[in-house]
Design a protein around this motif. Structure first.
Motif, PDB file in Angstrom:
ATOM      1  N   GLN A 275      33.364 -18.900 -11.607  1.00 51.46           N
ATOM      2  CA  GLN A 275      33.017 -19.311 -10.178  1.00 51.46           C
ATOM      3  C   GLN A 275      34.443 -19.708  -9.639  1.00 51.46           C
ATOM      4  N   GLY A 276      34.004 -18.841  -8.358  1.00 47.68           N
ATOM      5  CA  GLY A 276      34.855 -19.786  -7.270  1.00 47.68           C
ATOM      6  C   GLY A 276      36.205 -18.248  -7.317  1.00 47.68           C
ATOM      7  N   TYR A 277      36.271 -17.447  -8.115  1.00 42.55           N
ATOM      8  CA  TYR A 277      37.515 -16.630  -8.113  1.00 42.55           C
ATOM      9  C   TYR A 277      37.419 -15.481  -7.590  1.00 42.55           C
ATOM     10  N   LEU A 278      36.286 -15.182  -7.375  1.00 45.17           N
ATOM     11  CA  LEU A 278      36.449 -14.213  -6.099  1.00 45.17           C
ATOM     12  C   LEU A 278      35.653 -14.707  -4.100  1.00 45.17           C
ATOM     13  N   ASP A 279      37.167 -14.855  -3.323  1.00 47.37           N
ATOM     14  CA  ASP A 279      36.733 -15.330  -2.432  1.00 47.37           C
ATOM     15  C   ASP A 279      35.570 -14.455  -1.999  1.00 47.37           C
ATOM     16  N   SER A 280      35.480 -13.514  -2.006  1.00 49.05           N
ATOM     17  CA  SER A 280      34.745 -12.344  -0.425  1.00 49.05           C
ATOM     18  C   SER A 280      35.524 -11.237  -1.237  1.00 49.05           C
ATOM     19  N   ASN A 281      33.888 -10.643  -1.008  1.00 55.36           N
ATOM     20  CA  ASN A 281      34.060  -8.962  -0.733  1.00 55.36           C
ATOM     21  C   ASN A 281      33.004  -7.673   0.609  1.00 55.36           C
TER      22      ASN A 281
ATOM     23  N   LEU B 136      41.645 -13.236 -13.811  1.00 54.61           N
ATOM     24  CA  LEU B 136      43.181 -12.788 -14.140  1.00 54.61           C
ATOM     25  C   LEU B 136      44.487 -13.570 -13.225  1.00 54.61           C
ATOM     26  N   LEU B 137      44.199 -13.311 -12.474  1.00 55.00           N
ATOM     27  CA  LEU B 137      44.872 -13.168 -11.119  1.00 55.00           C
ATOM     28  C   LEU B 137      45.179 -14.131 -10.890  1.00 55.00           C
ATOM     29  N   LYS B 138      43.963 -14.826 -10.816  1.00 54.06           N
ATOM     30  CA  LYS B 138      43.484 -16.377 -10.260  1.00 54.06           C
ATOM     31  C   LYS B 138      44.584 -17.684 -11.295  1.00 54.06           C
TER      32      LYS B 138
ATOM     33  N   ARG C 210      24.437 -17.053  -8.480  1.00 55.84           N
ATOM     34  CA  ARG C 210      24.309 -16.935  -9.876  1.00 55.84           C
ATOM     35  C   ARG C 210      25.520 -16.807 -10.359  1.00 55.84           C
ATOM     36  N   TRP C 211      26.410 -15.936  -9.311  1.00 55.48           N
ATOM     37  CA  TRP C 211      27.294 -16.140 -10.282  1.00 55.48           C
ATOM     38  C   TRP C 211      28.879 -17.410 -10.194  1.00 55.48           C
ATOM     39  N   GLU C 212      28.175 -18.492  -8.748  1.00 53.61           N
ATOM     40  CA  GLU C 212      28.756 -19.227  -8.449  1.00 53.61           C
ATOM     41  C   GLU C 212      28.034 -19.950  -8.623  1.00 53.61           C
ATOM     42  N   GLU C 213      27.248 -20.197  -9.282  1.00 50.77           N
ATOM     43  CA  GLU C 213      26.493 -21.001 -10.427  1.00 50.77           C
ATOM     44  C   GLU C 213      26.768 -21.270 -11.812  1.00 50.77           C
TER      45      GLU C 213
END
Length: 238
Positions: A83-89, A222-224, A75-78
């Motif tokens: 989309q694409g801001y957090l690469d992984s946790n 924000l950082l990206k 859902r986040w990536e769609e």
């Protein structure tokens, strides 16, 4: 090894029994902070998990798994806004009832010393992730005054590392009181410290708990947008 100094578990406060074996006597002493009973109540995240958020698939209905992603991350990536801001946790432990109580003591009752429990695991994980900058999720000035310390920054410091305080935070209602939808649609809560170089860096965000991922994604977005190359996060629990 000090056989006579009596120590107590940092969580349950029972007396800790010193290891008096020959191996312990002739090896470098490692400080024991909690009893075996409490240590065994921490559930490490191991096994097959979501590629982005570290959610364990064994606890997830197959209907909510899509290849190597959980339903929430799909859902986040769609969503084109996120989309694409957090690469992984990367999370270390499951957020079970025991961990919830430990976090209550740490965050809300000001038991700073509990940060020491996680120092070695945090340091080991960060060596593998090898970021350029470690950015703790900040507290608002009001929340920092109430708690006395930033629990995310304390984890970095107790691991013997240096935090990069790239973000400041506006004061809003506690995230724990909001639903998932409310967390996603709140306005941007962070501001960037532009005195520090961000462009082209690989950043690890540090926080205590991954719940919906909203807080981390707000920070990552924000950082990206400020030029960071890659944003991952490390949290104690999922």
């Amino acid at each position: 090894m000090n056989l006579y100094l009596q120590a107590y578990c940092l969580i349950c406060h029972d007396r800790l029994q010193p290891d008096t074996s020959w191996k312990a006597i002739f090896s470098a002493e490692k400080e024991i902070l909690i009893c075996p009973t409490c240590e065994n109540k921490f559930e490490k995240i191991t096994g097959e998990k979501c590629r982005i958020c570290s959610r364990l698939f064994r606890d997830l209905d197959e209907r909510f798994r899509f290849d190597d992603l959980c339903h929430d991350c799909v859902r986040w990536e769609e969503d084109l806004e996120w989309q694409g801001y957090l690469d992984s946790n990367h999370s270390l432990f499951l957020y079970n009832d025991f961990f919830k109580e430990v976090m209550a003591k740490y965050k809300f009752r000001g038991d700073y010393v509990l940060a020491k429990l996680f120092a070695e695991r945090i340091a080991d994980s960060l060596r593998l992730l090898n970021p350029d900058l470690l950015v703790p999720i900040p507290l608002s000035c009001k929340r920092l005054y109430e708690r006395g310390f930033n629990q995310a920054e304390a984890l970095i410091l107790e691991a013997g590392l240096s935090p990069a305080n790239l973000l400041t935070r506006k004061h809003l209602e506690k995230q724990s009181k909001k639903s998932r939808t409310e967390r996603i649609h709140i306005p941007q809560v962070f501001q960037v410290n532009r005195q520090l170089e961000i462009k082209g860096t690989e950043i690890i965000l540090i926080d205590d708990i991954y719940t919906t991922g909203s807080t981390l994604r707000h920070a990552a977005k924000l950082l990206k947008e400020e030029g960071a190359k890659r944003i991952r996060s490390l949290t104690l629990a999922r």
